[in-house]
Design a protein around this motif. Structure first.
Motif, PDB file in Angstrom:
ATOM      1  N   ASN A   1      -5.414  -6.978   5.658  1.00 12.74           N
ATOM      2  CA  ASN A   1      -6.014  -8.878   5.159  1.00 12.74           C
ATOM      3  C   ASN A   1      -5.094  -8.212   3.965  1.00 12.74           C
ATOM      4  O   ASN A   1      -4.132  -9.500   3.497  1.00 12.74           O
ATOM      5  CB  ASN A   1      -7.390  -8.490   4.841  1.00 12.74           C
ATOM      6  CG  ASN A   1      -7.993  -8.628   5.433  1.00 12.74           C
ATOM      7  OD1 ASN A   1      -7.959  -8.845   7.391  1.00 12.74           O
ATOM      8  ND2 ASN A   1      -9.076  -7.799   5.703  1.00 12.74           N
TER       9      ASN A   1
ATOM     10  N   ASP B   1       0.665  -1.409  -0.035  1.00 17.99           N
ATOM     11  CA  ASP B   1       0.106   0.331  -0.155  1.00 17.99           C
ATOM     12  C   ASP B   1       0.589   1.639  -0.086  1.00 17.99           C
ATOM     13  O   ASP B   1       0.962   2.091   0.753  1.00 17.99           O
ATOM     14  CB  ASP B   1      -1.087   0.141   0.880  1.00 17.99           C
ATOM     15  CG  ASP B   1      -1.913   1.083   1.407  1.00 17.99           C
ATOM     16  OD1 ASP B   1      -1.977   1.819   0.335  1.00 17.99           O
ATOM     17  OD2 ASP B   1      -3.335   0.889   2.195  1.00 17.99           O
TER      18      ASP B   1
ATOM     19  N   LEU C   1      -0.720   4.416   1.716  1.00 20.90           N
ATOM     20  CA  LEU C   1      -0.714   4.395   2.906  1.00 20.90           C
ATOM     21  C   LEU C   1       0.689   4.922   3.325  1.00 20.90           C
ATOM     22  O   LEU C   1       1.086   5.869   3.983  1.00 20.90           O
ATOM     23  CB  LEU C   1      -0.996   2.706   3.792  1.00 20.90           C
ATOM     24  CG  LEU C   1      -1.035   2.863   5.338  1.00 20.90           C
ATOM     25  CD1 LEU C   1      -2.085   3.463   5.441  1.00 20.90           C
ATOM     26  CD2 LEU C   1      -1.769   1.797   5.682  1.00 20.90           C
TER      27      LEU C   1
ATOM     28  N   ARG D   1      -3.862   4.867   9.472  1.00 19.10           N
ATOM     29  CA  ARG D   1      -4.263   6.430   9.438  1.00 19.10           C
ATOM     30  C   ARG D   1      -5.453   6.629   9.699  1.00 19.10           C
ATOM     31  O   ARG D   1      -6.452   6.272  10.637  1.00 19.10           O
ATOM     32  CB  ARG D   1      -3.727   7.188   8.420  1.00 19.10           C
ATOM     33  CG  ARG D   1      -2.208   6.276   8.197  1.00 19.10           C
ATOM     34  CD  ARG D   1      -1.126   6.759   9.415  1.00 19.10           C
ATOM     35  NE  ARG D   1      -0.792   8.001   9.542  1.00 19.10           N
ATOM     36  CZ  ARG D   1      -0.578   8.673  10.022  1.00 19.10           C
ATOM     37  NH1 ARG D   1      -0.126   7.882  11.013  1.00 19.10           N
ATOM     38  NH2 ARG D   1      -0.466   9.963  10.495  1.00 19.10           N
ATOM     39  N   ASP D   2      -6.217   7.019   8.514  1.00 17.48           N
ATOM     40  CA  ASP D   2      -7.366   7.163   8.629  1.00 17.48           C
ATOM     41  C   ASP D   2      -8.664   5.988   8.189  1.00 17.48           C
ATOM     42  O   ASP D   2      -9.458   6.262   7.893  1.00 17.48           O
ATOM     43  CB  ASP D   2      -7.615   8.957   7.688  1.00 17.48           C
ATOM     44  CG  ASP D   2      -6.528   9.973   8.482  1.00 17.48           C
ATOM     45  OD1 ASP D   2      -7.232   9.723   9.743  1.00 17.48           O
ATOM     46  OD2 ASP D   2      -6.436  10.764   8.124  1.00 17.48           O
ATOM     47  N   ALA D   3      -8.045   5.509   7.475  1.00 18.01           N
ATOM     48  CA  ALA D   3      -8.876   4.611   7.398  1.00 18.01           C
ATOM     49  C   ALA D   3      -9.039   3.185   8.501  1.00 18.01           C
ATOM     50  O   ALA D   3      -8.497   2.470   9.326  1.00 18.01           O
ATOM     51  CB  ALA D   3      -8.131   3.080   6.239  1.00 18.01           C
TER      52      ALA D   3
ATOM     53  N   ASP E   1     -17.955   0.805  10.358  1.00 15.76           N
ATOM     54  CA  ASP E   1     -18.533  -0.761  10.600  1.00 15.76           C
ATOM     55  C   ASP E   1     -18.748  -1.583  11.804  1.00 15.76           C
ATOM     56  O   ASP E   1     -18.134  -1.557  12.669  1.00 15.76           O
ATOM     57  CB  ASP E   1     -16.878  -1.672  10.081  1.00 15.76           C
ATOM     58  CG  ASP E   1     -17.920  -3.163   9.686  1.00 15.76           C
ATOM     59  OD1 ASP E   1     -18.051  -3.513  10.906  1.00 15.76           O
ATOM     60  OD2 ASP E   1     -17.524  -3.345   9.186  1.00 15.76           O
TER      61      ASP E   1
ATOM     62  N   ASN F   1      -9.092  -4.183   5.267  1.00 14.80           N
ATOM     63  CA  ASN F   1      -8.716  -4.223   3.681  1.00 14.80           C
ATOM     64  C   ASN F   1      -7.221  -4.085   3.688  1.00 14.80           C
ATOM     65  O   ASN F   1      -6.667  -5.038   2.708  1.00 14.80           O
ATOM     66  CB  ASN F   1      -9.088  -3.098   2.680  1.00 14.80           C
ATOM     67  CG  ASN F   1     -10.675  -4.072   2.363  1.00 14.80           C
ATOM     68  OD1 ASN F   1     -11.635  -5.180   2.801  1.00 14.80           O
ATOM     69  ND2 ASN F   1     -11.642  -2.707   2.772  1.00 14.80           N
TER      70      ASN F   1
END
Ligand code: NAD
Length: 425
Positions: free
Chosen positions: A193, A149, A152, A184-186, A280, A190
């Motif tokens: 994973n 990523d 990220l 961070r801000d997520a 979620d 996903n």
């Protein structure tokens, strides 16, 4: 009566349009025009967007969003959107926040944005050695994770740490690797994973074992949010109320039967903000309850104590893996609007506000339980639902709800009887 084709094996259902699916469901379940019309009515989400969010969409469900007032979090006044179908939840937060507003509101903190991904390795004859072999590859593992990523990484996130345990299980020892990642801000499910899946073949190669599961842990105990507040004894109605609330907390702390309900009350507030912001709810709920049982016995997520000057201090600490990007947060226009109302620019800020709401909610429930009981306030609001359920409309709703509360009989049979009387029946 015409015979209906009652098979749930509807060929090509997923390829149909939303309208075609709805027709197929209506035929299967014999829905009348009114039910179909309700399901067909869009809420504040574009039906095409809904169709892309999940599979086999036939409709959307609108849930009321109430805004909690009186909230001051870390010195900033915030309005908090809460999506919930349960009456009294928003009112409780407003009332609780009002009672600590003048004493400073809520002070919060977070432990960081760290998520954990697990990689399960089995079939190694020498699990302790395998553990060491994985730990020796820390730099390589960091590079593999970070390569997944680049965005990220640019944002300052990425691999942070590695933990490896040998876990005794019914099927023999397993070597469990934890990848600790700053997302961070997520929320980061996903993201981590993908890292775990990418790393798995290397772990197999290094150890000669077989990797099965590669997925995040919802026990996000590296992503804790904390909130505390002080309620002056005068603001909450005196020492007897305070002591009753402390006794209620002691009960929850000592007894899982009580703790489950105590924590459910906290989640009334927490889940409402999590849902309103497109996050979620299940992830947060799973993490909360697992964290509540971290010491081997399910217990309270909050704690309360009496301060030196006799005030009531309340504290909440729980995992709050929420994001401002990812999942529905960015794509659902209502979630975007709710994030704008909150005025947050980082996931950590959002988590802090949610923790404050959870504490406010718990304070409200404990105070009601320690004084008039939970039903008085709850039933006054619930009476409106009961009135609507028996067919009251317009001004009748308020009138009928008042009658039910005055009679202390918030029940459907009584409501139907009183509605008939109201209508001169
Ligand atoms: P995501 O993959 O949609 O978004 C994350 C990506 O956004 C990052 O990889 C990054 O590249 C990018 N990004 C852009 N700006 C960023 C910023 N400021 N900070 C961080 N990343 C930024 O979403 P996600 O958060 O990885 O996953 C959340 C979704 O995963 C939720 O919908 C959740 O329901 C779902 N999910 C949950 C579980 C679980 O809880 N067990 C399992 C699988 C999936």
């Amino acid at each position: 009566m015409p015979t209906r084709n009652l098979t749930s094996r509807i060929s090509g259902f997923h390829r149909m349009t939303t309208e075609e699916r709805l027709e197929a469901v209506a035929a299967f379940s014999d829905l009348d025009e009114s039910a179909v019309g309700t399901l067909r009515r869009p809420g504040n989400i574009d039906p095409h967007l809904a169709d892309h969010m999940i599979e086999n969409v036939v409709a959307t469900l609108s849930i009321p969003i109430g805004v909690a007032t009186n909230m001051k979090v870390d010195g900033r006044d915030v309005l908090v959107p809460m999506a919930t179908e349960e009456s009294s939840v928003v009112a409780a937060v407003c009332n609780s926040a009002r009672q600590c507003y003048d004493s400073g509101g809520f002070i919060t903190s977070v432990s960081g944005n760290l998520m954990i991904a697990q990689v399960q390795l089995v079939g190694v004859p020498d699990p302790e050695q395998a553990r060491m072999m994985i730990l020796e590859r820390r730099e390589e593992i960091a590079a593999i994770c970070d390569s997944c990523d680049p965005m990220l990484l640019r944002l300052g996130g990425g691999f942070r740490d590695l933990e490896v345990r040998v876990l005794a299980s019914r099927g023999g020892p397993m070597v469990i690797t934890h990848l600790i990642v700053d997302t961070r801000d997520a929320m980061g499910a996903n993201t981590v994973n993908t890292m775990a899946e990418t790393l798995a073949p290397s772990i197999e190669e290094w150890t000669g074992g077989k990797v099965f599961l590669r997925i995040l842990s919802n026990l996000a105990d590296r992503r804790l949010a904390r909130a505390r507040a002080v309620w002056p004894v005068a603001a909450i109605g005196g020492e007897a109320v305070r002591d009753g609330m402390i006794a209620a907390y002691h009960f929850a702390e000592a007894d899982p039967y009580r703790a489950a309900t105590h924590n459910k009350g906290i989640m009334n507030g927490v889940s409402a903000v999590v849902l309103a912001t497109g996050n979620d709810t299940r992830a947060v709920e799973a993490g909360a309850h697992a964290y509540a049982a971290r010491n081997g016995r399910y217990s309270s997520l909050t704690s309360f104590e009496v301060t030196a000057d006799g005030s009531l201090a309340g504290m909440l600490e729980m995992p709050l893996p929420v994001g401002l990007v990812g999942g529905a947060t960015k794509v659902h226009p209502t979630a975007q609007a709710c994030l704008k109302i909150l005025g947050v620019s980082t996931a950590a800020e959002l988590a802090r506000i949610i923790a404050a709401v959870g504490l406010a909610q718990n304070f409200g429930a404990l105070k009601a339980l320690a004084t008039v009981g939970i039903q008085q306030g709850h039933m006054a609001l619930h009476a409106h639902n009961v009135a609507i359920a028996v067919g009251a409309t317009g001004a009748e709703v308020e009138q009928l709800a008042n009658i039910l509360v005055a009679r202390r009989r918030v029940r459907q049979d009584v409501a139907a009887e009183e509605l008939a009387k109201l209508r001169g029946g």
